[in-house]
Structures are given as C-alpha cells and as structure tokens.
Design a protein around this motif. Structure first.
Motif, mmCIF file in Angstrom:
data_model
loop_
_atom_site.group_PDB
_atom_site.id
_atom_site.type_symbol
_atom_site.label_atom_id
_atom_site.label_comp_id
_atom_site.label_asym_id
_atom_site.label_seq_id
_atom_site.Cartn_x
_atom_site.Cartn_y
_atom_site.Cartn_z
ATOM 1 N N PRO A 1 0.683 -1.331 0.091
ATOM 2 C CA PRO A 1 0.031 -0.031 -0.027
ATOM 3 C C PRO A 1 0.986 1.314 0.061
ATOM 4 C CG PRO A 1 0.094 -1.145 2.099
ATOM 5 C CD PRO A 1 0.866 -2.005 1.164
ATOM 6 N N VAL A 2 0.564 2.367 -0.660
ATOM 7 C CA VAL A 2 0.935 3.784 -0.788
ATOM 8 C C VAL A 2 -0.242 4.765 -0.285
ATOM 9 C CG1 VAL A 2 2.850 3.182 -2.381
ATOM 10 C CG2 VAL A 2 0.469 3.995 -2.999
ATOM 11 N N ALA A 3 0.300 5.654 0.228
ATOM 12 C CA ALA A 3 -0.615 6.807 0.473
ATOM 13 C C ALA A 3 0.290 8.138 0.390
ATOM 14 C CB ALA A 3 -1.014 6.640 2.159
ATOM 15 N N LEU A 4 -0.662 9.200 0.205
ATOM 16 C CA LEU A 4 -0.002 10.663 -0.018
ATOM 17 C C LEU A 4 -1.147 11.659 0.448
ATOM 18 C CD1 LEU A 4 -1.160 12.303 -2.533
ATOM 19 C CD2 LEU A 4 0.335 10.967 -3.819
ATOM 20 N N THR A 5 -0.916 12.572 1.166
ATOM 21 C CA THR A 5 -1.647 13.792 1.442
ATOM 22 C C THR A 5 -1.592 14.647 0.263
ATOM 23 O OG1 THR A 5 -1.011 13.513 3.848
ATOM 24 C CG2 THR A 5 -2.015 15.568 2.928
ATOM 25 N N ALA A 6 -3.080 15.089 0.055
ATOM 26 C CA ALA A 6 -3.325 16.129 -1.165
ATOM 27 C C ALA A 6 -4.178 17.093 -0.720
ATOM 28 C CB ALA A 6 -3.963 15.291 -2.328
ATOM 29 N N THR A 7 -3.843 18.213 -1.436
ATOM 30 C CA THR A 7 -4.942 19.437 -1.191
ATOM 31 C C THR A 7 -5.641 19.666 -2.628
ATOM 32 O OG1 THR A 7 -3.266 20.860 -1.479
ATOM 33 C CG2 THR A 7 -3.682 20.360 0.758
ATOM 34 N N SER A 8 -5.426 18.942 -3.392
ATOM 35 C CA SER A 8 -5.946 19.304 -4.913
ATOM 36 C C SER A 8 -7.305 18.395 -5.000
ATOM 37 C CB SER A 8 -4.707 18.555 -5.786
ATOM 38 O OG SER A 8 -4.581 17.219 -5.642
ATOM 39 N N VAL A 9 -7.889 17.897 -3.984
ATOM 40 C CA VAL A 9 -9.068 16.981 -4.452
ATOM 41 C C VAL A 9 -10.215 17.969 -4.625
ATOM 42 C CG1 VAL A 9 -10.905 15.313 -3.469
ATOM 43 C CG2 VAL A 9 -8.506 14.937 -3.197
ATOM 44 N N ALA A 10 -11.092 17.692 -5.883
ATOM 45 C CA ALA A 10 -11.946 18.630 -6.196
ATOM 46 C C ALA A 10 -13.276 17.758 -6.666
ATOM 47 C CB ALA A 10 -11.851 19.706 -7.099
ATOM 48 N N SER A 11 -14.513 17.936 -6.515
ATOM 49 C CA SER A 11 -15.630 17.312 -7.131
ATOM 50 C C SER A 11 -15.778 17.916 -8.325
ATOM 51 C CB SER A 11 -16.820 17.471 -6.455
ATOM 52 O OG SER A 11 -17.218 18.700 -6.341
ATOM 53 N N VAL A 12 -16.274 17.200 -9.504
ATOM 54 C CA VAL A 12 -16.170 17.523 -10.601
ATOM 55 C C VAL A 12 -17.729 17.459 -11.116
ATOM 56 C CG1 VAL A 12 -15.468 17.333 -13.305
ATOM 57 C CG2 VAL A 12 -13.946 16.965 -11.453
ATOM 58 N N SER A 13 -18.380 16.451 -10.805
ATOM 59 C CA SER A 13 -19.663 16.308 -11.350
ATOM 60 C C SER A 13 -20.384 15.401 -10.416
ATOM 61 C CB SER A 13 -19.731 15.558 -12.773
ATOM 62 O OG SER A 13 -20.889 14.955 -13.028
ATOM 63 N N ALA A 14 -21.583 15.538 -10.223
ATOM 64 C CA ALA A 14 -22.427 14.823 -9.257
ATOM 65 C C ALA A 14 -23.341 13.655 -10.173
ATOM 66 C CB ALA A 14 -23.417 15.460 -8.360
ATOM 67 N N GLU A 15 -23.652 14.006 -11.605
ATOM 68 C CA GLU A 15 -23.915 12.986 -12.384
ATOM 69 C C GLU A 15 -23.313 12.778 -13.775
ATOM 70 O OE1 GLU A 15 -28.128 13.013 -12.950
ATOM 71 O OE2 GLU A 15 -28.535 13.865 -10.763
ATOM 72 N N PRO A 16 -22.461 11.997 -13.680
ATOM 73 C CA PRO A 16 -21.876 10.905 -12.879
ATOM 74 C C PRO A 16 -20.966 11.512 -11.854
ATOM 75 C CG PRO A 16 -20.533 10.881 -14.932
ATOM 76 C CD PRO A 16 -21.645 11.772 -15.248
ATOM 77 N N PRO A 17 -20.887 10.748 -10.716
ATOM 78 C CA PRO A 17 -20.107 11.227 -9.520
ATOM 79 C C PRO A 17 -18.575 11.217 -9.878
ATOM 80 C CG PRO A 17 -20.798 9.021 -8.898
ATOM 81 C CD PRO A 17 -21.370 9.462 -10.218
ATOM 82 N N LEU A 18 -17.976 12.265 -10.338
ATOM 83 C CA LEU A 18 -16.461 12.416 -10.687
ATOM 84 C C LEU A 18 -15.591 13.331 -9.579
ATOM 85 C CD1 LEU A 18 -16.919 12.743 -14.526
ATOM 86 C CD2 LEU A 18 -16.561 10.710 -13.240
ATOM 87 N N LEU A 19 -14.585 12.976 -9.380
ATOM 88 C CA LEU A 19 -13.464 13.934 -8.881
ATOM 89 C C LEU A 19 -12.300 13.916 -9.556
ATOM 90 C CD1 LEU A 19 -11.474 12.052 -6.822
ATOM 91 C CD2 LEU A 19 -13.736 11.658 -5.515
ATOM 92 N N ILE A 20 -11.553 14.886 -9.259
ATOM 93 C CA ILE A 20 -9.876 14.976 -9.631
ATOM 94 C C ILE A 20 -9.257 15.229 -8.485
ATOM 95 C CG2 ILE A 20 -10.654 15.527 -11.930
ATOM 96 C CD1 ILE A 20 -9.986 18.600 -11.138
ATOM 97 N N PHE A 21 -7.825 14.834 -8.779
ATOM 98 C CA PHE A 21 -6.791 15.376 -7.919
ATOM 99 C C PHE A 21 -5.678 15.053 -8.662
ATOM 100 C CE2 PHE A 21 -7.754 10.654 -7.374
ATOM 101 C CZ PHE A 21 -6.170 10.106 -7.485
ATOM 102 N N SER A 22 -4.534 15.794 -8.237
ATOM 103 C CA SER A 22 -3.276 15.732 -8.698
ATOM 104 C C SER A 22 -2.038 15.147 -7.883
ATOM 105 C CB SER A 22 -2.758 17.392 -9.257
ATOM 106 O OG SER A 22 -2.652 18.029 -8.265
ATOM 107 N N ILE A 23 -1.208 14.556 -8.435
ATOM 108 C CA ILE A 23 0.101 13.688 -7.716
ATOM 109 C C ILE A 23 1.258 14.465 -8.274
ATOM 110 C CG2 ILE A 23 -1.319 11.864 -6.765
ATOM 111 C CD1 ILE A 23 -0.039 10.299 -9.221
#
Length: 194
Positions: free
Chosen positions: A53-75
């Motif tokens: 397993p890997v993990a990282l902390t991000a402050t870039s998570v954002a919701s994009v759409s509720a229908e369909p339920p989409l989100l984005i983030f960057s690494i």
C-alpha cells in the motif's frame, strides 16, 4: 474544465495543450507564494497495485460532477507514491477533518512507513487500503490521467463511500484545511456569514 464523461479520454477533451515559449511566466516561488494564501481541504489518497500500500496527502481533491459522480486530484512526480498511483485502477480518497490530523501528517511525511500502525488501517473487500475512523472515504475507479507539468491529474469515478462523521447543514464540522504551510481547523469561530 468541462464535465468529464467517465468513458471519454481527457485527451479528447477540448482543453488546449500547454504552450511553450510564453513571453512571461511566474517563477515556481511566485506561484507557490500565490497559492500559499489560498486554503485547501486535506485528503489522503491510498492505493495498492500489488507491491504494497501507498498513501499521500493531497490538497488538490475537487468534485467535478454529481451525475456521474466524478472527482479529480493531482499527484506530484516527486511523491514516493506517484508510481503506484499512476498505475492503479482504483484508489481510495479519504476526506479528512481535524480529528484526522495524524493521518494527514503521515501521508505528507517523507521516508516513513505510512502503514506501520496496523490498527489504523484495513483493506476493503476489493483490496484497497483504507484508513479507519477518518471523517469519510470514497473508493474510486480511475478513468483518466493527464500529465500537467511535474504532476499528473487523475480523474476518478466514485464507486463506494463511507461517512464516519457527517456534516449537517447548520453544523460547522471540524474541517481540516492547509493554509500558508500550516494545518488549520475550520469551525464555528471561523464562520463570517451564514
């Protein structure tokens, strides 16, 4: 950014590619200084492609759409978790509050085993690592990736979620925010208008 179709490629999206040769550009320090004053919610993203397993902390998570339920983030490509996250078909995005500060710090720390405290995490039946007792998490299928400078933007479709500590409309919650290189707790004291 336009609404994302979970079956379409970001490459087919009408976003214009980055142009090289601009006559002026902010320096990395100027750009960091600009966003240092822009607070952001804190999330931890986990995945496992079979190598652990890997993990990282991000402050870039954002919701994009509720229908369909989409989100984005960057690494960032500099993250030790970037290789696994760049190959993972699914990820778990943990949306944190101030009670989850230690999880956020662990995901942001360099050179530590983010999963050494076995009582703090488990695996979903589908195999993804998930931190226990965090405010909320959402299991997502990665639907596309786009290189952006030294980072990769990942678009994901929400498949399954769990809310441990919900936030009602009239309740302030204890949102965890990163601002000016410091962790902050949003609460009723920080509300300026309802």
């Amino acid at each position: 950014m336009t609404s994302l179709d979970p079956h379409a490629s970001l490459a087919a999206d009408p976003i214009r590619p980055l142009k090289s040769g601009f006559s002026s550009s902010l320096s990395p320090d100027e750009f960091r200084g600009l966003f240092r004053g822009h607070p952001a919610g804190v999330a931890v993203i986990t995945a496992d492609t079979g190598e652990g397993p890997v993990a990282l902390t991000a402050t870039s998570v954002a919701s994009v759409s509720a229908e369909p339920p989409l989100l984005i983030f960057s690494i960032s490509s500099l993250s030790s978790a970037s290789g696994v996250l760049a190959r993972a078909d699914t990820v778990v995005v943990h949306l944190l509050d101030a009670h989850d500060l230690e999880v956020a710090k662990a995901g942001a720390a360099r050179g530590v085993d983010r999963f050494d405290q076995t009582h703090r995490w488990s695996r979903l039946v589908t195999g993804e690592p998930v931190y226990l007792d965090v405010r909320a998490w959402v299991r997502c299928a990665v639907i596309d990736r786009m290189d952006a400078g030294t980072s990769t933007v990942i678009a994901a479709h929400a498949l399954q979620s769990h809310i441990e500590r919900g936030v009602d409309t009239d309740v302030h919650g204890d949102a965890l925010v990163y601002h000016n290189r410091t962790w902050h707790r949003l609460g009723n004291h920080s509300r300026i208008e309802s």
